[in-house]
Design a protein around this motif. Structure first.
Motif: not given
Length: 220
Positions: A137-138, A141, A144-145, A153, A157, A160
């Motif tokens: 999950i991290l 993220l 995405m950033v 991106q 997602f 994630l």
């Protein structure tokens, strides 16, 4: 639960973390989509193994949804979308690949420390799988950033969301109706995101989010 079942479950969950790092490393659009399909395949194998270990027939449905929707339908649709948008090129990252990978390693270490302490009394297969799922999950993220391109991106997602499914199945799963609802919600979100991508392309002649920020900065 025998030792082999634990080791196999952890190997598959750890494989998802490894493929998440492969996603972070990719700087080519088609390569990124291929690795995402692999990410979904590993997820389906992990869920299928949990279905066998937990004797939970409904998880076989989840595994099937993962391999059909995430490993085939979404990657093929994204590939066609990329071709139509004409963005099959190098993916720019914020800060470069090296620092991003180092941040990913730090996030995985943080996930292990936090989850193994927070779930110290939980079932062994659930505890380690939750730690690995939080890592996925991290890392999603982080992807995405650290990507300017909107398509990459989206892949972040989706990866994630794969981590959320891994966490749910490792923690003895969710009701089947919830899993099917999530799958359809992801599909609807994917369609909506696709529409927005084409609108962004028409408006700014690019799907690079940096171009949108520059446009906003120029108007202020």
């Amino acid at each position: 639960m025998d030792r082999f079942a634990l080791d196999a479950a952890h190997m598959l969950a750890g494989g998802m973390v490894l493929v998440s790092f492969m996603l972070l490393y990719q700087n080519r659009m088609f390569g990124l989509l291929n690795v995402y399909a692999l990410h979904a395949v590993v997820l389906s194998l992990s869920v299928a193994w949990q279905a066998h270990v937990q004797d939970a027939p409904h998880l076989w449905v989840t595994a099937t949804i993962a391999v059909v929707l995430k490993a085939i339908v979404i990657p093929v649709a994204l590939r066609r979308m990329v071709i139509r948008l004409g963005v099959h090129r190098t993916i720019e990252t914020v800060g470069g690949i090296g620092p991003t990978m180092l941040m990913g390693i730090g996030l995985v270490a943080l996930s292990m420390v936090v989850m193994l302490h927070a779930a110290a009394d939980a079932d062994p297969i659930a505890r380690e799988d939750l730690a690995l799922a939080l890592s996925v999950i991290l890392l999603g993220l982080l992807m995405m950033v650290t990507r300017h391109n909107a398509v990459s991106q989206i892949v972040g997602f989706m990866s994630l969301e794969n981590g959320l499914i891994l966490a749910a199945t490792g923690a003895r799963g969710m009701p089947l109706v919830v899993e099917i609802s999530i799958a359809f919600s992801v599909l609807v979100a994917f369609i909506v995101i696709g529409v927005f991508l084409f609108r962004i392309r028409e408006r700014f002649d690019s799907v690079d989010t940096q171009a949108i920020d520059d446009y906003r900065g120029g108007r202020e």
